[in-house]
Design a protein around this motif. Sequence first.
Motif, mmCIF file in Angstrom:
data_model
loop_
_atom_site.group_PDB
_atom_site.id
_atom_site.type_symbol
_atom_site.label_atom_id
_atom_site.label_comp_id
_atom_site.label_asym_id
_atom_site.label_seq_id
_atom_site.Cartn_x
_atom_site.Cartn_y
_atom_site.Cartn_z
ATOM 1 N N GLU A 113 0.855 -1.191 0.000
ATOM 2 C CA GLU A 113 0.000 0.000 0.000
ATOM 3 C C GLU A 113 0.887 1.235 0.000
ATOM 4 O OE1 GLU A 113 -2.148 3.356 1.046
ATOM 5 O OE2 GLU A 113 -0.792 2.493 2.553
ATOM 6 N N VAL A 114 0.580 2.182 -0.880
ATOM 7 C CA VAL A 114 1.529 3.264 -1.146
ATOM 8 C C VAL A 114 1.582 4.318 -0.045
ATOM 9 C CG1 VAL A 114 -0.081 4.653 -2.555
ATOM 10 C CG2 VAL A 114 2.396 4.832 -2.909
ATOM 11 N N SER A 141 12.432 10.384 1.893
ATOM 12 C CA SER A 141 12.254 9.298 0.929
ATOM 13 C C SER A 141 10.768 9.123 0.648
ATOM 14 C CB SER A 141 12.802 7.972 1.485
ATOM 15 O OG SER A 141 14.192 8.004 1.622
ATOM 16 N N PHE A 142 10.482 8.516 -0.495
ATOM 17 C CA PHE A 142 9.095 8.169 -0.813
ATOM 18 C C PHE A 142 9.114 7.035 -1.839
ATOM 19 C CE2 PHE A 142 10.478 11.646 -3.488
ATOM 20 C CZ PHE A 142 10.011 11.371 -4.751
ATOM 21 N N ILE A 143 7.954 6.464 -2.091
ATOM 22 C CA ILE A 143 7.880 5.315 -3.008
ATOM 23 C C ILE A 143 6.762 5.497 -4.025
ATOM 24 C CG2 ILE A 143 8.823 3.660 -1.350
ATOM 25 C CD1 ILE A 143 5.859 2.682 -0.967
ATOM 26 N N LEU A 144 6.816 4.640 -5.042
ATOM 27 C CA LEU A 144 5.755 4.528 -6.032
ATOM 28 C C LEU A 144 4.661 3.584 -5.551
ATOM 29 C CD1 LEU A 144 7.632 3.954 -9.412
ATOM 30 C CD2 LEU A 144 6.272 5.952 -8.803
ATOM 31 N N ASP A 145 3.470 3.746 -6.108
ATOM 32 C CA ASP A 145 2.462 2.705 -5.976
ATOM 33 C C ASP A 145 3.054 1.435 -6.600
ATOM 34 O OD1 ASP A 145 -0.378 2.190 -5.241
ATOM 35 O OD2 ASP A 145 -0.513 1.604 -7.347
ATOM 36 N N PRO A 146 2.874 0.252 -6.001
ATOM 37 C CA PRO A 146 3.505 -0.959 -6.531
ATOM 38 C C PRO A 146 3.281 -1.161 -8.024
ATOM 39 C CG PRO A 146 2.581 -1.407 -4.387
ATOM 40 C CD PRO A 146 2.152 -0.001 -4.737
ATOM 41 N N ALA A 147 4.358 -1.523 -8.702
ATOM 42 C CA ALA A 147 4.361 -1.682 -10.157
ATOM 43 C C ALA A 147 4.198 -3.137 -10.550
ATOM 44 C CB ALA A 147 5.671 -1.129 -10.719
ATOM 45 N N THR A 148 4.051 -3.358 -11.863
ATOM 46 C CA THR A 148 3.850 -4.714 -12.375
ATOM 47 C C THR A 148 4.457 -4.846 -13.770
ATOM 48 O OG1 THR A 148 2.202 -6.467 -12.661
ATOM 49 C CG2 THR A 148 1.581 -4.263 -13.403
ATOM 50 N N TRP A 149 4.280 -6.010 -14.371
ATOM 51 C CA TRP A 149 4.838 -6.285 -15.693
ATOM 52 C C TRP A 149 3.900 -5.798 -16.793
ATOM 53 C CZ3 TRP A 149 9.686 -7.503 -15.326
ATOM 54 C CH2 TRP A 149 10.151 -8.338 -14.296
ATOM 55 N N HIS A 150 4.475 -5.138 -17.777
ATOM 56 C CA HIS A 150 3.755 -4.722 -18.992
ATOM 57 C C HIS A 150 4.591 -5.194 -20.174
ATOM 58 C CE1 HIS A 150 1.411 -1.999 -16.388
ATOM 59 N NE2 HIS A 150 2.570 -1.778 -15.811
ATOM 60 N N PHE A 207 6.557 -1.331 -14.484
ATOM 61 C CA PHE A 207 6.113 0.065 -14.461
ATOM 62 C C PHE A 207 4.878 0.194 -13.573
ATOM 63 C CE2 PHE A 207 6.372 3.726 -17.742
ATOM 64 C CZ PHE A 207 7.670 4.016 -17.377
ATOM 65 N N PRO A 208 4.687 1.335 -12.926
ATOM 66 C CA PRO A 208 3.423 1.600 -12.238
ATOM 67 C C PRO A 208 2.341 1.942 -13.262
ATOM 68 C CG PRO A 208 4.846 3.513 -12.091
ATOM 69 C CD PRO A 208 5.646 2.446 -12.771
ATOM 70 N N TRP A 209 1.086 1.807 -12.875
ATOM 71 C CA TRP A 209 -0.017 1.897 -13.833
ATOM 72 C C TRP A 209 -0.176 3.275 -14.467
ATOM 73 C CZ3 TRP A 209 -2.230 -2.200 -15.877
ATOM 74 C CH2 TRP A 209 -2.188 -3.414 -15.173
ATOM 75 N N GLY A 210 -0.170 4.311 -13.670
ATOM 76 C CA GLY A 210 -0.447 5.642 -14.214
ATOM 77 C C GLY A 210 0.575 6.107 -15.227
ATOM 78 N N SER A 211 1.816 5.648 -15.067
ATOM 79 C CA SER A 211 2.882 6.069 -15.971
ATOM 80 C C SER A 211 2.785 5.413 -17.339
ATOM 81 C CB SER A 211 4.246 5.757 -15.343
ATOM 82 O OG SER A 211 4.479 6.587 -14.229
ATOM 83 N N VAL A 212 2.001 4.347 -17.453
ATOM 84 C CA VAL A 212 1.874 3.660 -18.750
ATOM 85 C C VAL A 212 1.294 4.610 -19.799
ATOM 86 C CG1 VAL A 212 0.738 1.767 -19.987
ATOM 87 C CG2 VAL A 212 1.830 1.349 -17.769
ATOM 88 N N PRO A 213 0.104 5.189 -19.580
ATOM 89 C CA PRO A 213 -0.388 6.157 -20.577
ATOM 90 C C PRO A 213 0.338 7.499 -20.517
ATOM 91 C CG PRO A 213 -2.016 5.838 -18.829
ATOM 92 C CD PRO A 213 -0.938 4.842 -18.591
ATOM 93 N N HIS A 275 -2.077 4.706 -8.979
ATOM 94 C CA HIS A 275 -3.082 3.691 -8.652
ATOM 95 C C HIS A 275 -4.291 3.798 -9.583
ATOM 96 C CE1 HIS A 275 -4.513 0.605 -5.900
ATOM 97 N NE2 HIS A 275 -5.695 1.192 -5.907
ATOM 98 N N ALA A 276 -4.676 5.034 -9.902
ATOM 99 C CA ALA A 276 -5.826 5.254 -10.781
ATOM 100 C C ALA A 276 -5.540 4.826 -12.213
ATOM 101 C CB ALA A 276 -6.225 6.732 -10.755
#
Length: 340
Positions: A113-114, A141-150, A207-213, A275-276
């Motif tokens: 959880e971010v 320090s800070f982190i990204l929302d957890p990323a996944t495979w694309h 990659f995290p989700w929001g950064s994909v588009p 996350h969105a």
Amino acid sequence: MKLRTLLLLGAALAAFVLPAAAQDKPVNLKISHWVPATHPLQKAAEEWGASLEKASGGTIKSAVYPAQQLGKAFDHYDMVRDGIADVGYINPGYQPGRFPIVSAGEIPFMVGEVHGGIRAMDVWYRKYAPREMKDVKYCFSFILDPATWHSSKKKILTPADIKGMKVRPSQATIGSWVTQLGGTNVQASATEVRDVMEKGVAEAVMFPWGSVPLLGVDKVTKYHMDAAISTTIFQWLINQRVYDNLSAAQKKAVDDHCTTEWAAKFAGPWGDFEHAGLAKVKALPDHEVYSITPDQLAEWKKSAEPLHKVWGDNVRKVGGDPDAIMNELRAALAQYKAAY
């Protein structure tokens, strides 16, 4: 004579009652990052700078330089150290082996959880930053929302699917994982991912989700695993000489902007944005967002277990106690309800 004395006394008293900030030397900070100005980080950096300006009585102003204007993404730690940038956004995972302690935050399946994760990572790393990043002023320090495979050519369902693939990892620990699984790493900053995938240099990315588009990666991918795999830990750092040359009042203003609360305020909106992104990618035509089974998830977790040993060995090389350090990180994640 009496009049002159009174005038001098009045001037001295006026100087004494002036606010400390009115006597401070003006400072203009160059804030650098490598993502585009449309990225949530730009607004966060601008708001941090504006708040710092207000807290310093207007004596600390700043300008934000996005999109690698001052230097490459991989060079940002050295840029802050050397004064090319006064404040910078750092991904320590861009320099494998240089910061072994902080890379605990890169290990897969640690953070679930971010928002709590941002606080936990900052609280945990504050103890070690002065040791590991000693030639800069640590802010937070800070982190990204957890990323996944694309990926572009096939679904990635199990660790065996990475074998033979060309992968752009999100940070050094994921790079080690890719190598362990028989894949080939492709080094590229986040803003270069679309280009390397378009050219066929890479076939998949973590990659995290929001950064994909946002970064155009939706144009070069088709398959997206709906699973929280790994996060990336970042630092917000300040040039040490710039900080040392500030007045006491200015240092306090900076210190008040280098807290865990500020880490959460700074990165929380970015976490929500990423996350969105899941819903946005699901809505894209010709894209497949797929789930994995509990057995497949268990395979991924098992395949990541050797990364803990690699991390521990690297920490021992710099005189750290990996068991104690990892226990502290897990305790912080539990405290902020952010463990995977």
